[in-house]
Design a protein around this motif. Structure first.
Motif, mmCIF file in Angstrom:
data_model
loop_
_atom_site.group_PDB
_atom_site.id
_atom_site.type_symbol
_atom_site.label_atom_id
_atom_site.label_comp_id
_atom_site.label_asym_id
_atom_site.label_seq_id
_atom_site.Cartn_x
_atom_site.Cartn_y
_atom_site.Cartn_z
ATOM 1 N N ARG A 60 50.912 3.079 18.137
ATOM 2 C CA ARG A 60 50.432 1.780 17.682
ATOM 3 C C ARG A 60 49.690 1.963 16.363
ATOM 4 O O ARG A 60 49.044 2.989 16.122
ATOM 5 C CB ARG A 60 49.479 1.162 18.705
ATOM 6 C CG ARG A 60 50.136 0.760 20.028
ATOM 7 C CD ARG A 60 50.999 -0.480 19.878
ATOM 8 N NE ARG A 60 51.464 -0.976 21.170
ATOM 9 C CZ ARG A 60 50.918 -2.008 21.808
ATOM 10 N NH1 ARG A 60 49.883 -2.655 21.293
ATOM 11 N NH2 ARG A 60 51.415 -2.403 22.973
ATOM 12 N N GLY A 61 49.764 0.937 15.513
ATOM 13 C CA GLY A 61 49.073 0.984 14.247
ATOM 14 C C GLY A 61 47.572 0.831 14.410
ATOM 15 O O GLY A 61 47.067 0.424 15.459
ATOM 16 N N GLY A 62 46.850 1.142 13.342
ATOM 17 C CA GLY A 62 45.397 1.039 13.366
ATOM 18 C C GLY A 62 44.826 1.562 12.064
ATOM 19 O O GLY A 62 45.556 1.964 11.151
ATOM 20 N N PRO A 63 43.495 1.583 11.928
ATOM 21 C CA PRO A 63 42.878 2.101 10.706
ATOM 22 C C PRO A 63 43.063 3.605 10.592
ATOM 23 O O PRO A 63 42.895 4.342 11.567
ATOM 24 C CB PRO A 63 41.397 1.734 10.885
ATOM 25 C CG PRO A 63 41.206 1.596 12.370
ATOM 26 C CD PRO A 63 42.503 1.086 12.903
ATOM 27 N N ILE A 64 43.424 4.078 9.399
ATOM 28 C CA ILE A 64 43.496 5.506 9.104
ATOM 29 C C ILE A 64 42.791 5.723 7.768
ATOM 30 O O ILE A 64 42.262 4.777 7.178
ATOM 31 C CB ILE A 64 44.949 6.010 9.059
ATOM 32 C CG1 ILE A 64 45.760 5.272 7.991
ATOM 33 C CG2 ILE A 64 45.617 5.848 10.416
ATOM 34 C CD1 ILE A 64 47.181 5.799 7.835
ATOM 35 N N SER A 65 42.762 6.931 7.278
ATOM 36 C CA SER A 65 42.019 7.261 6.069
ATOM 37 C C SER A 65 42.445 6.384 4.895
ATOM 38 O O SER A 65 43.603 6.404 4.472
ATOM 39 C CB SER A 65 42.246 8.734 5.716
ATOM 40 O OG SER A 65 41.591 9.071 4.507
ATOM 41 N N ASN A 66 41.520 5.555 4.422
ATOM 42 C CA ASN A 66 41.705 4.700 3.237
ATOM 43 C C ASN A 66 42.826 3.676 3.390
ATOM 44 O O ASN A 66 43.384 3.204 2.395
ATOM 45 C CB ASN A 66 41.981 5.550 1.990
ATOM 46 C CG ASN A 66 40.839 6.488 1.666
ATOM 47 O OD1 ASN A 66 39.681 6.085 1.718
ATOM 48 N ND2 ASN A 66 41.145 7.727 1.348
ATOM 49 N N GLY A 67 43.193 3.324 4.619
ATOM 50 C CA GLY A 67 44.246 2.339 4.790
ATOM 51 C C GLY A 67 44.482 2.015 6.250
ATOM 52 O O GLY A 67 43.618 2.223 7.102
ATOM 53 N N ALA A 68 45.680 1.489 6.531
ATOM 54 C CA ALA A 68 46.054 1.147 7.902
ATOM 55 C C ALA A 68 47.463 1.659 8.162
ATOM 56 O O ALA A 68 48.326 1.617 7.277
ATOM 57 C CB ALA A 68 45.991 -0.358 8.125
ATOM 58 N N GLY A 69 47.710 2.135 9.373
ATOM 59 C CA GLY A 69 49.013 2.671 9.742
ATOM 60 C C GLY A 69 48.880 3.626 10.901
ATOM 61 O O GLY A 69 48.156 3.364 11.858
ATOM 62 N N ILE A 70 49.556 4.774 10.829
ATOM 63 C CA ILE A 70 49.472 5.804 11.861
ATOM 64 C C ILE A 70 49.296 7.163 11.200
ATOM 65 O O ILE A 70 49.722 7.369 10.062
ATOM 66 C CB ILE A 70 50.727 5.816 12.770
ATOM 67 C CG1 ILE A 70 52.001 6.006 11.953
ATOM 68 C CG2 ILE A 70 50.818 4.538 13.587
ATOM 69 C CD1 ILE A 70 53.269 6.091 12.795
ATOM 70 N N ASP A 71 48.647 8.076 11.891
ATOM 71 C CA ASP A 71 48.422 9.412 11.328
ATOM 72 C C ASP A 71 48.704 10.467 12.375
ATOM 73 O O ASP A 71 49.217 10.173 13.451
ATOM 74 C CB ASP A 71 47.007 9.537 10.762
ATOM 75 C CG ASP A 71 45.924 9.257 11.793
ATOM 76 O OD1 ASP A 71 46.264 9.082 12.986
ATOM 77 O OD2 ASP A 71 44.733 9.201 11.423
ATOM 78 N N GLN A 72 48.408 11.732 12.011
ATOM 79 C CA GLN A 72 48.674 12.884 12.870
ATOM 80 C C GLN A 72 50.153 12.946 13.250
ATOM 81 O O GLN A 72 50.520 13.123 14.408
ATOM 82 C CB GLN A 72 47.781 12.855 14.116
ATOM 83 C CG GLN A 72 46.301 12.913 13.789
ATOM 84 C CD GLN A 72 45.412 12.962 15.018
ATOM 85 O OE1 GLN A 72 45.852 13.374 16.089
ATOM 86 N NE2 GLN A 72 44.157 12.555 14.868
ATOM 87 N N ILE A 73 51.016 12.828 12.222
ATOM 88 C CA ILE A 73 52.471 12.920 12.401
ATOM 89 C C ILE A 73 52.939 14.241 11.787
ATOM 90 O O ILE A 73 52.759 14.461 10.591
ATOM 91 C CB ILE A 73 53.192 11.742 11.718
ATOM 92 C CG1 ILE A 73 52.606 10.404 12.174
ATOM 93 C CG2 ILE A 73 54.680 11.821 11.990
ATOM 94 C CD1 ILE A 73 52.731 10.135 13.650
ATOM 95 N N PRO A 74 53.525 15.152 12.575
ATOM 96 C CA PRO A 74 54.020 16.416 12.005
ATOM 97 C C PRO A 74 55.010 16.165 10.872
ATOM 98 O O PRO A 74 55.889 15.308 10.974
ATOM 99 C CB PRO A 74 54.689 17.101 13.207
ATOM 100 C CG PRO A 74 54.017 16.503 14.411
ATOM 101 C CD PRO A 74 53.726 15.083 14.036
ATOM 102 N N ILE A 75 54.881 16.933 9.787
ATOM 103 C CA ILE A 75 55.735 16.752 8.621
ATOM 104 C C ILE A 75 57.197 17.022 8.992
ATOM 105 O O ILE A 75 57.537 18.009 9.639
ATOM 106 C CB ILE A 75 55.312 17.708 7.488
ATOM 107 C CG1 ILE A 75 53.880 17.399 7.032
ATOM 108 C CG2 ILE A 75 56.277 17.603 6.303
ATOM 109 C CD1 ILE A 75 53.705 16.054 6.386
ATOM 110 N N GLY A 76 58.070 16.121 8.575
ATOM 111 C CA GLY A 76 59.502 16.246 8.814
ATOM 112 C C GLY A 76 60.192 15.009 8.272
ATOM 113 O O GLY A 76 59.569 14.147 7.625
#
Length: 587
Positions: free
Chosen positions: A516-532
Motif C-alpha cells: 500500500r502507498g504512504g509517506p516515504i522520504s521526501n514524497g509519497a509512494g512505496i519503499d524498501q523495494i529490492p533493486i531490479g
C-alpha cells in the motif's frame, strides 16, 4: 397440508415492498443521535447473528467474492407505511460503543462495506404456501438520498455483511435503521446472544417461520443427478452451503472447500469484468476464471472440459482438474442414484507441473574462525546466502584523525586484512559494494556485523554481510472522476503489485511484492523495494468499494494496465535512495 418451497431471486426491488419495521424500539433500543426521538411506529422484534459461514455478498455488490459473510436475522414490524432511508450495521463493544472495526450499510450514508438484505416473502396460492427470497439491495445505492424502499407490516429479513477481517462470533454488533422520522438502534448482540422482544400488544399474528438461508437446495438424487460423496484420503468432505453437482460429465464442487482441503491458500480476484478463483501452494498456482474453459497452471494455459462457474450464488470448480493438477489421483464410481469421488495421494503426479531445475549454487565455504591480532583488522564480506564477495573495498576509519582511512580489498574468498599503524587510536570499519545491473552501477554502503570501534593495539575481526539493496518509488496519482459515489483519493488506499521481470540486482529470482502507498522520504509512494526490473500494476481499494483497477505509466507518460520499469539514480547524495517514478489514474 400446505406445501412450502424456497426460491431465491436475484433482482432489484423497484416497487414498494412490505419491509417490516415498526413499533417503538423494544428491549432497550435507543435513538441513533443525541436529542433524536426514535419513530414510535418502528419496532425491532428480533436481531441476531446466525452464523459466519455464508458467502453471499461482496464488498460493494451482491456477488460471492471468496470471503465468509456474517449472516444476521432481523424481524421488524411497521405499524404504518414507512420509508427506510438506510440500514447500517456497526461492530461495537458490549455497551454499544463503536469500536471502528467494521461498518456495513445499504447506501453511502457512511463509509463501510455493503450490507446485503434479503426479504423472506410468503406467497399464498391455491396450491399452498411458499417462501420466496428476494434481494432488497443488489449493491450500494450511490445517492445518499435514495432510500432502501417504502415498507409496511411484518417482515423477516436476512442480512449479509462480507468479512473485512472483523466478522467473528465473539464480536458485538449494533443495527441502525434510519427513517425520515428518526433512527432506531438495536441493543448490542453477538453470536448466540440475540436481541428479542415479545409481540406487540393485541397482535393475533402467529410467530413468523425462521428465515431460510438462500442457498442451493440439496438436489434430489436421480439417475442424471446423483448424490455425490467426495472422499479425501478416505475421509468424506462435508460441504456446508452447496452440494457437489454433476455437469456435462464433470463433478463441480465449492472452490474454497476443495482448495483448502488440498492445502492451497485461496484468493478471489475481480479485474476488468472477470472473476478468478486462485489457489497457491509450494510453487504451484492454479487460476480458474469463471465461465472460461481455459485455466492457468503456473503461468501456462490449460484447457478445461467444464469451466468454473457461479451457480445460485456459489462458486463451483471442476474437482478432477484441480486435484490432478495438484498431484492427486482421482477415481469415480457410481451405484444407482449415488456416486463416490475419491481423492488420494498418487505415487506419481504426471500432471503436476515440474519446476525447471535451478543451477546448483557454488558450495558455501566453511566459515574460518579468525583470531584478533594487535594492529591488524581482518574478516570476510559475504552476501545474505553466505557466498563470498570478492573485490569489495573495505576501509578502516581512524576515529582520532578526520578523513584518515586505510583501505583494503577482499580476495576471491571474500577475505580482507588491513595492517594498522602502531599509534594510540581507535578504528571504525566500513565497506562499499558496487554492482552493475542493466548497464547502470548501483553502490551501497555495508555496515559491519559487529558495528563497534576497536583499539588498534588489540586489533579486531570484523565481518560484513550484504543483505539490503533497496530502492523507493514515488507515485503520482492523476485522479479526475465524475462518479460522486467515489471517496476522495487517499494514498493508503493505493495498492501496487510488483512482479520481477528477471533476476534482481543480487542475482536472486525475487518475489512478487504487493504494498500500500504512504509517506516515504521526501514524497509519497512505496519503499524498501529490492533493486531490479519489475512489471507493475495498480488498484484503488477504498473502504466500502469493490477494487478499481488503475492505469499506470512510467516517465514516458504512456498509460496501460501494466508497465515495466527499473530504478534510476538516487535522490540527493545518498546511495540508499535509488528512485523510480510511476503515475496512476482511473481508466
Amino acid at each position: 397440508m400446505e406445501s412450502m418451497t424456497l426460491k431465491f431471486n436475484k433482482r432489484k426491488q423497484t416497487s414498494a415492498i412490505t419491509f417490516l419495521l415498526a413499533g417503538c424500539l423494544g428491549f432497550g433500543s435507543i435513538a441513533g443521535a443525541f436529542g433524536e426521538t426514535p419513530p414510535a411506529s418502528v419496532q425491532i422484534k428480533e436481531f441476531s447473528l446466525l452464523d459466519t459461514s455464508s458467502d453471499i455478498v461482496g464488498a460493494a455488490d451482491f456477488t460471492p467474492e471468496g470471503n465468509k459473510d456474517g449472516h444476521f436475522k432481523l424481524r421488524l414490524s411497521l405499524a404504518q407505511n414507512t420509508v427506510i432511508n438506510s440500514v447500517v450495521l456497526r461492530s461495537t463493544d458490549a455497551y454499544g460503543k463503536d469500536n471502528y472495526q467494521g461498518v456495513w450499510r445499504t447506501n453511502h450514508v457512511t463509509t463501510g462495506w455493503l450490507l446485503g438484505i434479503v426479504q423472506d416473502k410468503t406467497v399464498t396460492s391455491s396450491s399452498g404456501t411458499s417462501h420466496e427470497s428476494i434481494i432488497i439491495n443488489p449493491g450500494f445505492r450511490k445517492d445518499v438520498k435514495e432510500p432502501v424502499g417504502e415498507f409496511e407490516g411484518e417482515l423477516n429479513l436476512d442480512l449479509y455483511a462480507t468479512d473485512n477481517g472483523t466478522i467473528k462470533e465473539t464480536q458485538f454488533y449494533v443495527l441502525e435503521i434510519l427513517t425520515p422520522q428518526g433512527t432506531v438502534v438495536s441493543k448490542p448482540i453477538k453470536y448466540k446472544s440475540p436481541m428479542t422482544t415479545g409481540e406487540s400488544t393485541g397482535s393475533t399474528s402467529p410467530t413468523p417461520p425462521p428465515i431460510p438461508t438462500p442457498q442451493i437446495p440439496t438436489p434430489v438424487p436421480t439417475s442424471d443427478n446423483p448424490l455425490i460423496h467426495v472422499l479425501f484420503n478416505g475421509q468424506e468432505l462435508q460441504f456446508d452451503q452447496v452440494s457437489p453437482v454433476l455437469k456435462d460429465g464433470s463433478t463441480l464442487v465449492p472452490f474454497r472447500k476443495l482448495f483448502e482441503t488440498l492445502g492451497f491458500e485461496v484468493q478471489w480476484k475481480e479485474t476488468d469484468g472477470s472473476q478468478k478463483a486462485i489457489g497457491i501452494k509450494d510453487g504451484l498456482r492454479i487460476e480458474l476464471t469463471i465461465n472460461s474453459t481455459t485455466a492457468i497452471v503456473n503461468g501456462k494455459n490449460v484447457s478445461l472440459d467444464v469451466p468454473a462457474q457461479i451457480l445460485n450464488g456459489s462458486t463451483l470448480v471442476p474437482l478432477r482438474f484441480v486435484a490432478e493438477n495438484s498431484g492427486y489421483k482421482v477415481s469415480y464410481s457410481r451405484n444407482g442414484s449415488e456416486a463416490t469421488v475419491r481423492i488420494d495421494a498418487a505415487d506419481e503426479a504426471p500432471n503436476t507441473p515440474t519446476p525447471t531445475p535451478s543451477p546448483s549454487p557454488a558450495p558455501i565455504p566453511d566459515p574460518v574462525i579468525e583470531v584478533a591480532e594487535p594492529y591488524v583488522v581482518k574478516g570476510y564480506v559475504r552476501d545474505a546466502k553466505g557466498q563470498p564477495l570478492p573485490d569489495i573495498v573495505v576501509f578502516a576509519d581512524n576515529t582520532m584523525l578526520y578523513d584518515s582511512n586505510i583501505l583494503g580489498v577482499t580476495d576471491e574468498s571474500g577475505h580482507y586484512q588491513i595492517e594498522l599503524p602502531q599509534i594510540a587510536t581507535s578504528w571504525h570499519m566500513g565497506a562499499d559494494i558496487t554492482k552493475s545491473f542493466n548497464e547502470m552501477d548501483y553502490t551501497f554502503h555495508l555496515n559491519v556485523d559487529k558495528d563497534l570501534p576497536f583499539s588498534g593495539s588489540t586489533g579486531a575481526v570484523r565481518n560484513f554481510t550484504w543483505s539490503k539493496f533497496d530502492g523507493m518509488i514515488y507515485i503520482y496519482p492523476n485522479f479526475t472522476s465524475s462518479d460522486d459515489s467515489l471517496p476522495e483519493f487517499d494514498m493508503s488506499d493505493l495498492e501496487i503489485t510488483l512482479t520481477p521481470a528477471g533476476p534482481l540486482l543480487d542475482g536472486s529470482a525475487g518475489r512478487t511484492i504487493t504494498k500500500r502507498g504512504g509517506p516515504i522520504s521526501n514524497g509519497a509512494g512505496i519503499d524498501q523495494i529490492p533493486i531490479g526490473r519489475y512489471k507493475a500494476t495498480a488498484r484503488w481499494v477504498p473502504e466500502g468499494h469493490a477494487p478499481i483497477s488503475l492505469q499506470i505509466s512510467d516517465s514516458t507518460g504512456k498509460y496501460a494496465a501494466t508497465v515495466e520499469f527499473e530504478f534510476g539514480p538516487p535522490v540527493g547524495v545518498s546511495t540508499t535512495n535509488y528512485l523510480a517514478e510511476l503515475n496512476v489514474k482511473i481508466p
